[in-house]
Design an enzyme around this catalytic site. Structure first.
Site: not given
Length: 452
Positions: A336, A263, A274, A277, A134, A163-164, A11, A218
């Site tokens: 991914k 999604f 992300c 967690k 976060t 929001f990357l 980030v 978030k």
């Protein structure tokens, strides 16, 4: 503006580089001397398409600096973004020690800065401290208290969740769907709008809200996306049980504009830094506040069950103890495509299961060998190219949907494997095509096909 990013992880590095690229003066601070040395030599510690080029460009132009010197980083900064790690335990409780340690350092820097009696006009406005890590709701208040414990000088607080998407972070930052900012006063809101205005000329909004709401955004967003993934995987399980084809179900369902298709792809479940967690953090926050979150607990449980459910398909194929002595080729290790991040990656879990059952594993990933080695070491073999991975293997296991895996040479795959067996955790191929090619093919939410 003069901006300091505290932490050069994913980030902090992406955000700082993109801020510098529009003309801001950005200093990236980290306590890791090796990382800072690499960055000053043009070597990025993370893989992200386009990031290396932007770092080199802005570093050369003098807009982007890297340092371990806290005094240099904090003294003249107008805005300081806290982007340090917040590791969580198995129950989702976030460890805020790095956030609070950075906060105390910032407080000392504010106390020793020129302030109202020196510096330029921008410094005399007072520093804005922005929490971009976060963190659980309420963390900004703890940060404010930690800073205030070190100084009586004025400062201002902000929350700015990121929001990357890994693999698309540069585009996400430069063309955001929205920017979310939490502030306690209008002046800070105006300064944050000023900073982000160049990024929203596409007409997308900047939402300025109270700090607790911004902290929650978030978590709510990631928990919703995680819910969609677990939902379609649960539907895929029903499809297998009743002989339905999840691809056909997906087409019929996602054509509804109220649902959409993002999604909602069946597979091995979500991973990365992300979704696992943040979903657990929501469960943890619910437990701590006396507000149970059974839906999100189920989202996590469904996701965790997806890997053993897929692994059972492998053990069913080979029979009891049948994996011992077998060689399994793996395509894809990263959680991914587009990233080298293997945190919570399904491939890691499945490979560890294979090793525990006595199989040998050789894996190929376009970028994630080094990060995988940090977790599984030399317990597996690594192949720099995809086809050599298959030589003498008893099956191919696909764990990541990298583009180069989508249209391979199936004749070559069949020639290299000991048996024409593919376990596809990402549904890259059509079962009827695999049957025609002569493969035993096992995927998610669709009936398997057998060779011959």
């Amino acid at each position: 503006m003069r901006i300091t990013m505290v932490g050069t992880g994913y980030v902090g590095l992406v955000t700082g580089t993109c801020f510098a690229n529009i003309g801001n003066e950005v200093t990236c601070l980290d306590v890791d001397e090796t990382k800072i040395e690499k960055l000053n030599n043009g070597i990025s510690p993370i893989y992200e398409p386009g990031l290396d080029e932007l770092i080199a460009k802005n570093h050369k132009a003098g807009r982007l600096k890297f340092t371990t010197d806290k005094t240099e980083a904090y003294t003249h900064a107008e805005m300081i973004f806290i982007c340090v790690g917040t590791p969580s335990d198995a129950n989702g409780h976030a460890d805020l020690k790095y956030v609070l340690a950075a906060s105390e350092d910032i407080g000392r820097a504010i106390e020793n800065a020129p302030g109202a009696t020196g510096g330029d006009e921008r410094e005399r406005r007072g520093k804005v401290i922005v929490v971009k890590s976060t963190v659980p709701v309420g963390t900004n208040a703890k940060v404010r208290a930690a800073i205030a414990s070190q100084t009586k000088k004025p400062f201002f607080m902000g929350s700015n969740p990121e929001f990357l998407k890994e693999g698309a972070a540069i585009n996400d930052f430069n063309k955001p769907d929205r920017v979310v900012v939490g502030v306690a006063d209008e002046g800070t809101g105006g300064r944050m709008r000023e900073l982000y205005e160049p990024f929203v000329r596409n007409g997308h909004p900047i939402f300025v809200m109270d700090i607790p709401s911004a902290e929650m955004v978030k978590y709510a967003a990631n928990a919703m996306l995680a819910t969609k993934i677990s939902f379609i995987n649960e539907i895929a399980g029903l499809c297998e049980a009743y002989g339905s084809d999840v691809d056909e179900v997906w087409r019929g369902m996602t054509s509804d504009n109220r649902i959409g298709n993002k999604f909602l792809y069946p597979g091995l479940g979500y991973g990365g830094s992300c979704f696992p967690k943040d979903t657990l953090a929501c469960v943890s926050m619910g437990s701590e506040s006396g507000t149970p979150t059974p839906l999100l607990k189920a989202v996590h449980d469904v996701n965790q069950a997806q890997r053993p459910a897929f692994y059972k398909k492998m053990t069913d194929h080979f029979g009891p103890g049948g994996l011992k002595g077998k060689k399994i080729a793996v395509w894809g290790i990263a959680f991914k495509p587009g990233t080298d991040d293997v945190r919570e990656a399904p491939a890691i879990t499945l490979m560890q299961n294979l090793l525990a059952d006595g199989a040998t594993v050789v894996a190929h990933d376009p970028v994630a060998h080094e990060t995988a080695h940090q977790i599984v070491g030399d317990t597996i073999g690594y192949s720099e190219k995809m086809y050599p991975t298959l030589e003498g293997a008893d099956a191919l296991l696909i764990c990541t949907e990298w583009p180069e895996f989508k249209q391979p040479n199936f004749d070559k795959i069949k020639d290299l494997l000991n048996a024409p067996v593919i376990f596809d955790g990402r549904n890259l191929y059509r079962p009827e095509a695999m049957e025609a090619e002569g493969f035993t093919y096992v995927s998610v939410g669709r009936s398997p096909v057998k060779a011959g």
